[in-house]
Scaffold this motif. Structure first.
Motif, mmCIF file in Angstrom:
data_model
loop_
_atom_site.group_PDB
_atom_site.id
_atom_site.type_symbol
_atom_site.label_atom_id
_atom_site.label_comp_id
_atom_site.label_asym_id
_atom_site.label_seq_id
_atom_site.Cartn_x
_atom_site.Cartn_y
_atom_site.Cartn_z
ATOM 1 N N ARG A 374 11.459 3.775 -5.344
ATOM 2 C CA ARG A 374 10.015 3.854 -5.557
ATOM 3 C C ARG A 374 9.589 3.124 -6.833
ATOM 4 O O ARG A 374 8.595 2.393 -6.841
ATOM 5 N N MET A 377 9.670 -0.606 -6.291
ATOM 6 C CA MET A 377 8.556 -0.983 -5.418
ATOM 7 C C MET A 377 7.244 -1.022 -6.200
ATOM 8 O O MET A 377 6.459 -1.976 -6.072
ATOM 9 N N GLU A 378 7.012 0.004 -7.020
ATOM 10 C CA GLU A 378 5.775 0.057 -7.811
ATOM 11 C C GLU A 378 5.721 -1.089 -8.812
ATOM 12 O O GLU A 378 4.650 -1.652 -9.068
ATOM 13 N N GLN A 381 4.817 -4.226 -6.850
ATOM 14 C CA GLN A 381 3.410 -4.174 -6.451
ATOM 15 C C GLN A 381 2.480 -4.404 -7.640
ATOM 16 O O GLN A 381 1.456 -5.076 -7.528
ATOM 17 N N GLU A 419 3.620 -7.314 1.475
ATOM 18 C CA GLU A 419 3.953 -6.626 2.722
ATOM 19 C C GLU A 419 5.461 -6.386 2.835
ATOM 20 O O GLU A 419 5.898 -5.332 3.302
ATOM 21 N N THR A 421 7.450 -5.843 0.387
ATOM 22 C CA THR A 421 7.741 -4.713 -0.513
ATOM 23 C C THR A 421 7.384 -3.388 0.148
ATOM 24 O O THR A 421 8.144 -2.420 0.081
ATOM 25 N N GLU A 422 6.235 -3.333 0.792
ATOM 26 C CA GLU A 422 5.806 -2.093 1.462
ATOM 27 C C GLU A 422 6.748 -1.699 2.593
ATOM 28 O O GLU A 422 6.914 -0.511 2.899
#
Length: 538
Positions: A374, A377-378, A381, A419, A421-422
């Motif tokens: 997480r 990912m953050e 982003q 996308e 990454t999501e």
């Protein structure tokens, strides 16, 4: 003497049990509303402060509110500045215990109302059908035990006052630091500032402590309440550790101010009680003192909250947070897009590398839990958003056509990478659920698919042939998995979930392959120049 000590310990145990019953009962009875207040009433630091005061006053536990706030920060539901407001408010809210003790605990014969209240609370707890009413009964019984424990403490401490003067016993020069330490240790050992305050107020009401010594102990108890937050964040996120440090610093500042102006505050309290014509006692004076110095600390710290949060934001920085911060995007280049392109190129390289590292971790690390990715990912982003926002701020009227094309490619690539990454968790889930479907008909294809994905993620340029191979294996896996579901060789729930993840990974591959078409502006511009030269030569 021994009997008195056991009485004190028994009164303290009864008080701690009462506090736990009150807190648990009230949290259970009004849990949803309290969570709503904490989650939705904290959209500004000042509202957070008000919510902290109110919720702590209701549940009678600043530690519970602080730990809950740390949980919200951990989950990313509260910003650091807003959560600091809640913690500052919780410090003020915890002064409610002193007011309860001073107004009710020493005003009349406690047993006269505590016993009927205890009976009513236990009856409600045993006879009520709904969980909410049972919790209210528990809180009511805890409220009664709160005052019974206080009565035992007051009586037992009163037996120690005969012939004892704390100032003569310890010496005034060292009394204040020792009593601050006493209040601090009492809170740390009991893990309850309310219990520590009850001991201090009872001792002061029984004349065991002078008002000044008891005030110093109250300051120490206020400092000790930070220990719960410190313990709660040992394995928490960096933001939660910043919140705990902010809590400690706030209490240190308020405590230092209270010690420095202690004689002035005690004089002010004496004047206030005389002016308001209150029936003064030591407990009431200490309750006023506790409230005043916490309000004073909040009044000093709240206007400084945003810069304070920024200072804390530079501490406990994780690798992911450093990666999330742009390193090359300079605002001075906003008016010269041709120079800004180079900065964007550097950040794009970082973003592609960060996303590649995330996808590799999902493919290569065994038993990697979803929550472990997480933070990465953050970070990806956040950096992605920073690049996109920076490009949107560049002066469009000053851009050359080649610069427009280069930045257009960068912003398009940011969308592809966002996308990808999501969808990274789907890649992780596919590997883990893939172990459940690696039966003879699928094992070879799953292994081949995973190896192709590794090759695709590792490549520096888009490889259409690899992507084409992944498409072929995708359709084979999908077809065979559907057949296994029909034949009941694979549970439908597992199969459907795996097919969803497989479809998401297919989309991820498509977006990642497109993102690899990105080139730095220097390569694109050089390519254009070479093309022009060749045209001129011909």
């Amino acid at each position: 003497m021994t009997a008195t000590v056991f009485q004190i310990l028994g009164g303290l145990a009864l008080f701690l049990l009462a506090m736990e019953m009150m807190t648990n009962g009230l949290k259970s009875a009004a849990g949803h509303q309290l969570r709503h207040m904490l989650g939705h009433w904290t959209r500004s630091p000042l509202r957070g402060f008000g919510a902290g005061v109110l919720i702590t006053g209701i549940v009678q536990s600043s530690s519970a509110v602080t730990v809950a706030t740390i949980g919200f920060v951990n989950a990313g539901l509260l910003s650091l500045s807003h959560s600091l407001g809640v913690v500052f408010g919780a410090n003020v809210g915890t002064t409610m215990t002193g007011w309860l003790v001073s107004f009710v605990g020493f005003g009349f014969k406690i047993e006269a109302f505590a016993m009927p209240l205890l009976a009513a609370g236990v009856a409600l707890k045993l006879l009520a059908r709904s969980q909410r009413n049972q919790s209210l009964g528990e809180a009511l019984a805890g409220f009664a035990l709160f005052f019974l424990g206080l009565s035992v403490l007051k009586d037992s401490l009163g037996q120690l006052t005969v012939g004892l003067d704390s100032a003569e016993f310890l010496g005034q020069a060292i009394a204040l630091p020792l009593f601050v330490l006493f209040g601090f240790l009492a809170t740390v050992l009991t893990q309850s500032s309310s219990a520590a305050l009850a001991i201090i107020l009872s001792a002061a009401a029984s004349s065991l402590l002078s008002l000044e010594d008891a005030a110093a102990a109250v300051i120490g108890a206020n400092l000790g309440t930070t220990s719960t937050a410190a313990i709660a964040v040992l394995k928490a996120t960096a933001n939660a550790r910043r919140l705990a440090l902010g809590h400690v610093m706030f209490n240190l500042v308020t405590g230092a101010i209270a010690i420095l102006i202690l004689p002035l505050m005690l004089w002010l309290i004496a004047w206030l009680t005389d002016w308001l014509d209150l029936d003064t006692n030591a407990a009431l004076s200490l309750a006023i003192f506790h409230t005043l110095f916490n309000l004073l600390g909040a009044a000093i710290m709240l206007p400084l909250l945003k810069p304070f949060a920024r200072i804390l934001g530079r501490m406990f920085r994780s690798k992911e947070e450093d990666n999330a911060e742009p390193r090359f995007l300079d605002d001075t280049l906003i008016n010269t897009p041709e120079l800004a392109v180079g900065a964007v190129d550097q950040e794009m390289k970082r973003l592609i590398g960060l996303t590649r590292g995330l996808l590799r971790a999902c493919l290569d690390r065994e038993d990697l839990a979803p929550e472990k990715i997480r933070a990465t990912m953050e970070a990806a982003q956040s950096l992605n958003s920073a690049i996109t926002e920076y490009i949107s701020r560049l002066r469009a009227e000053k851009m050359l056509p080649a610069t427009v094309d280069t930045l257009t490619l960068s912003i398009r690539t940011c969308r592809y990478l966002a996308e990808a990454t999501e969808l990274a968790p789907a890649l992780l889930r596919l590997r883990q659920s893939g172990k459940l479907v690696q039966t003879a008909p699928l094992k070879g294809e799953m292994d081949t698919y995973t190896n192709l994905l590794r090759e695709l993620v590792a490549s520096e340029v888009g490889l259409p042939e690899i992507f084409g191979e992944t498409e072929k294996i995708y359709h084979i896996l999908k077809s065979r998995m559907l057949a296994m579901i029909v034949k009941r060789e694979l549970p439908s729930v597992v199969g459907e979930r795996t097919l969803d993840d497989l479809s998401s990974v297919r989309r991820l591959c498509d977006q990642w392959t497109k993102s690899l078409d990105w080139r730095p502006s220097s390569e694109l511009l050089n390519g254009d120049s070479q093309a022009e030269s060749s045209v001129n030569r011909t």
